[in-house]
Design a protein around this motif. Structure first.
Motif, PDB file in Angstrom:
ATOM      1  N   LEU A 175     -11.359 -19.505  52.611  1.00 35.84           N
ATOM      2  CA  LEU A 175     -10.172 -18.705  52.906  1.00 35.84           C
ATOM      3  C   LEU A 175      -9.496 -18.232  51.619  1.00 35.84           C
ATOM      4  N   PHE A 176      -9.446 -19.101  50.625  1.00 36.43           N
ATOM      5  CA  PHE A 176      -8.817 -18.687  49.372  1.00 36.43           C
ATOM      6  C   PHE A 176      -9.690 -17.681  48.629  1.00 36.43           C
ATOM      7  N   ALA A 177     -11.010 -17.835  48.740  1.00 36.32           N
ATOM      8  CA  ALA A 177     -11.902 -16.828  48.147  1.00 36.32           C
ATOM      9  C   ALA A 177     -11.685 -15.472  48.826  1.00 36.32           C
ATOM     10  N   GLY A 178     -11.561 -15.498  50.149  1.00 36.80           N
ATOM     11  CA  GLY A 178     -11.271 -14.267  50.876  1.00 36.80           C
ATOM     12  C   GLY A 178      -9.915 -13.695  50.509  1.00 36.80           C
ATOM     13  N   ALA A 179      -8.929 -14.571  50.286  1.00 34.79           N
ATOM     14  CA  ALA A 179      -7.591 -14.100  49.913  1.00 34.79           C
ATOM     15  C   ALA A 179      -7.614 -13.394  48.566  1.00 34.79           C
ATOM     16  N   ARG A 180      -8.387 -13.924  47.615  1.00 30.52           N
ATOM     17  CA  ARG A 180      -8.473 -13.267  46.307  1.00 30.52           C
ATOM     18  C   ARG A 180      -9.105 -11.881  46.433  1.00 30.52           C
ATOM     19  N   LEU A 181     -10.191 -11.791  47.199  1.00 30.34           N
ATOM     20  CA  LEU A 181     -10.841 -10.498  47.400  1.00 30.34           C
ATOM     21  C   LEU A 181      -9.927  -9.533  48.141  1.00 30.34           C
ATOM     22  N   SER A 182      -9.237 -10.040  49.147  1.00 33.30           N
ATOM     23  CA  SER A 182      -8.357  -9.183  49.948  1.00 33.30           C
ATOM     24  C   SER A 182      -7.158  -8.698  49.128  1.00 33.30           C
ATOM     25  N   ALA A 183      -6.627  -9.552  48.252  1.00 29.57           N
ATOM     26  CA  ALA A 183      -5.491  -9.143  47.423  1.00 29.57           C
ATOM     27  C   ALA A 183      -5.888  -8.008  46.485  1.00 29.57           C
ATOM     28  N   SER A 184      -7.053  -8.148  45.845  1.00 28.50           N
ATOM     29  CA  SER A 184      -7.542  -7.070  44.970  1.00 28.50           C
ATOM     30  C   SER A 184      -7.792  -5.799  45.763  1.00 28.50           C
ATOM     31  N   ALA A 185      -8.418  -5.947  46.942  1.00 28.46           N
ATOM     32  CA  ALA A 185      -8.724  -4.781  47.761  1.00 28.46           C
ATOM     33  C   ALA A 185      -7.453  -4.102  48.253  1.00 28.46           C
ATOM     34  N   ALA A 186      -6.440  -4.884  48.628  1.00 21.65           N
ATOM     35  CA  ALA A 186      -5.182  -4.302  49.096  1.00 21.65           C
ATOM     36  C   ALA A 186      -4.485  -3.525  47.992  1.00 21.65           C
ATOM     37  N   MET A 187      -4.529  -4.054  46.774  1.00 21.71           N
ATOM     38  CA  MET A 187      -3.914  -3.354  45.648  1.00 21.71           C
ATOM     39  C   MET A 187      -4.636  -2.033  45.381  1.00 21.71           C
ATOM     40  N   VAL A 188      -5.958  -2.080  45.387  1.00 26.34           N
ATOM     41  CA  VAL A 188      -6.740  -0.859  45.175  1.00 26.34           C
ATOM     42  C   VAL A 188      -6.486   0.138  46.300  1.00 26.34           C
ATOM     43  N   GLY A 189      -6.472  -0.358  47.541  1.00 21.80           N
ATOM     44  CA  GLY A 189      -6.238   0.526  48.672  1.00 21.80           C
ATOM     45  C   GLY A 189      -4.875   1.184  48.618  1.00 21.80           C
ATOM     46  N   ALA A 190      -3.854   0.429  48.245  1.00 22.87           N
ATOM     47  CA  ALA A 190      -2.507   0.990  48.151  1.00 22.87           C
ATOM     48  C   ALA A 190      -2.439   2.076  47.089  1.00 22.87           C
ATOM     49  N   ILE A 191      -3.055   1.831  45.943  1.00 24.48           N
ATOM     50  CA  ILE A 191      -3.006   2.813  44.857  1.00 24.48           C
ATOM     51  C   ILE A 191      -3.787   4.070  45.221  1.00 24.48           C
ATOM     52  N   VAL A 192      -4.998   3.890  45.774  1.00 26.45           N
ATOM     53  CA  VAL A 192      -5.826   5.046  46.135  1.00 26.45           C
ATOM     54  C   VAL A 192      -5.157   5.857  47.234  1.00 26.45           C
ATOM     55  N   SER A 193      -4.513   5.186  48.182  1.00 28.77           N
ATOM     56  CA  SER A 193      -3.855   5.924  49.263  1.00 28.77           C
ATOM     57  C   SER A 193      -2.696   6.766  48.746  1.00 28.77           C
ATOM     58  N   GLU A 194      -2.121   6.369  47.607  1.00 27.09           N
ATOM     59  CA  GLU A 194      -1.026   7.138  47.023  1.00 27.09           C
ATOM     60  C   GLU A 194      -1.499   8.392  46.304  1.00 27.09           C
ATOM     61  N   PHE A 195      -2.808   8.546  46.171  1.00 23.65           N
ATOM     62  CA  PHE A 195      -3.332   9.760  45.565  1.00 23.65           C
ATOM     63  C   PHE A 195      -3.087  10.986  46.444  1.00 23.65           C
ATOM     64  N   THR A 196      -2.894  10.750  47.750  1.00 22.48           N
ATOM     65  CA  THR A 196      -2.750  11.843  48.703  1.00 22.48           C
ATOM     66  C   THR A 196      -1.391  11.770  49.386  1.00 22.48           C
ATOM     67  N   GLY A 197      -0.571  12.760  49.188  1.00 15.11           N
ATOM     68  CA  GLY A 197       0.679  12.885  49.929  1.00 15.11           C
ATOM     69  C   GLY A 197       1.803  11.970  49.515  1.00 15.11           C
ATOM     70  N   SER A 198       1.688  11.276  48.413  1.00 16.50           N
ATOM     71  CA  SER A 198       2.743  10.367  47.969  1.00 16.50           C
ATOM     72  C   SER A 198       3.415  10.906  46.719  1.00 16.50           C
ATOM     73  N   THR A 199       4.713  10.686  46.650  1.00 22.77           N
ATOM     74  CA  THR A 199       5.475  11.071  45.453  1.00 22.77           C
ATOM     75  C   THR A 199       5.946   9.858  44.680  1.00 22.77           C
ATOM     76  N   ARG A 200       5.701   8.660  45.225  1.00 19.34           N
ATOM     77  CA  ARG A 200       6.094   7.418  44.561  1.00 19.34           C
ATOM     78  C   ARG A 200       4.905   6.477  44.507  1.00 19.34           C
ATOM     79  N   GLY A 201       4.984   5.501  43.626  1.00 15.28           N
ATOM     80  CA  GLY A 201       3.919   4.529  43.492  1.00 15.28           C
ATOM     81  C   GLY A 201       3.062   4.776  42.268  1.00 15.28           C
ATOM     82  N   LEU A 202       2.294   3.766  41.885  1.00 18.68           N
ATOM     83  CA  LEU A 202       1.439   3.888  40.709  1.00 18.68           C
ATOM     84  C   LEU A 202       0.347   4.922  40.914  1.00 18.68           C
ATOM     85  N   GLY A 203      -0.166   5.042  42.143  1.00 20.02           N
ATOM     86  CA  GLY A 203      -1.189   6.049  42.414  1.00 20.02           C
ATOM     87  C   GLY A 203      -0.661   7.451  42.206  1.00 20.02           C
ATOM     88  N   ALA A 204       0.538   7.712  42.739  1.00 15.71           N
ATOM     89  CA  ALA A 204       1.147   9.026  42.542  1.00 15.71           C
ATOM     90  C   ALA A 204       1.459   9.269  41.066  1.00 15.71           C
TER      91      ALA A 204
END
Length: 246
Positions: A175-204
């Motif tokens: 579970l902790f191994a999955g949590a580490r992978l999921s945390a990295s994936a969530a951060m990447v997903g949040a940043i990549v999603s900000e590439f489209t239609g966002s005016t705030r965030g590190l991706g934007a």
């Protein structure tokens, strides 16, 4: 830990960082359009700390919210699959389809559905965090000692008791191994999603800096996202050491 091991643990990363710094400086001097001078990065961060803190906060809210939703849904689904194995053949193909679907392809559709809000960022972060936790949770819940399982069954233990007293403790490392992978994936997903239609965030911030060829801003945003991701992994590792030891 011996002095030699401490010196190796500290010296090896320091030497690598020094080498990367020298390589960066050489590339920046030879191709200033590719990399900015290394000294310009702390200067850029010091000039506008509130700007980066504000955008980092927006990205973190999306990433952590998506992480919580994705991990929670994955755990619930894994528990259901373990107790009803017939669901496995129905769940895994759909989960795999979601995992292989490019995040960049999902984000515009979510913007159309939810508008220019933070909801698309959270949904993408949740989707990217879902699959790693699901796979690790399934592996952990199923990887129990058969002898112990038979003992629980011989004592007429309920499914809840078997799960809470056997499956869950046995699966903590998964579970902790999955949590580490999921945390990295969530951060990447949040940043990549900000590439489209966002005016705030590190991706934007990265997209805006790229558009205007503001290399220091772009690289500061990239490095901030990397450091925050490392901090999240370190925090999960610390919790793991405490919980697993207990």
């Amino acid at each position: 830990m011996s002095a030699r091991r401490v010196a190796l643990a500290v010296g090896a990363p320091a030497a690598l960082l020094l080498l990367l710094g020298l390589l960066w400086s050489w590339t920046a001097s030879a191709n200033p359009s590719v990399l900015p001078p290394l000294a310009s990065l702390p200067a850029e961060l010091a000039a506008r700390p509130d700007f980066y803190v504000r955008n980092l906060g927006h990205t973190l809210v999306s990433a952590l919210s998506g992480f919580g939703i994705g991990v929670g849904a994955a755990l619930l689904l894994a528990i259901a699959v373990v107790h009803a194995p017939v669901l496995r053949s129905a769940v895994l193909p759909v989960a795999l389809l979601l995992n292989v679907t490019p995040v960049v392809a999902i984000a515009p559709a979510l913007v159309v559905a939810f508008g220019f809000t933070q909801v698309p960022n959270i949904v993408v972060a949740a989707l990217t965090a879902f699959f790693p936790m699901l796979i690790n949770a399934l592996a952990g819940f199923r990887n129990v000692d058969r002898g112990s399982l038979e003992v629980f069954r011989s004592m007429a233990a309920s499914r809840t008791d078997v799960f809470l007293r056997l499956r869950l403790p046995s699966s903590l490392r998964y579970l902790f191994a999955g949590a580490r992978l999921s945390a990295s994936a969530a951060m990447v997903g949040a940043i990549v999603s900000e590439f489209t239609g966002s005016t705030r965030g590190l991706g934007a911030t990265i997209v805006t800096a790229t558009t205007y060829l503001n290399l220091p801003q772009m690289w500061v945003a990239i490095l901030v996202s990397a450091l925050v991701s490392l901090a999240l992994l370190g925090l999960i590792g610390l919790v793991e050491r405490i919980v697993v030891r207990w």
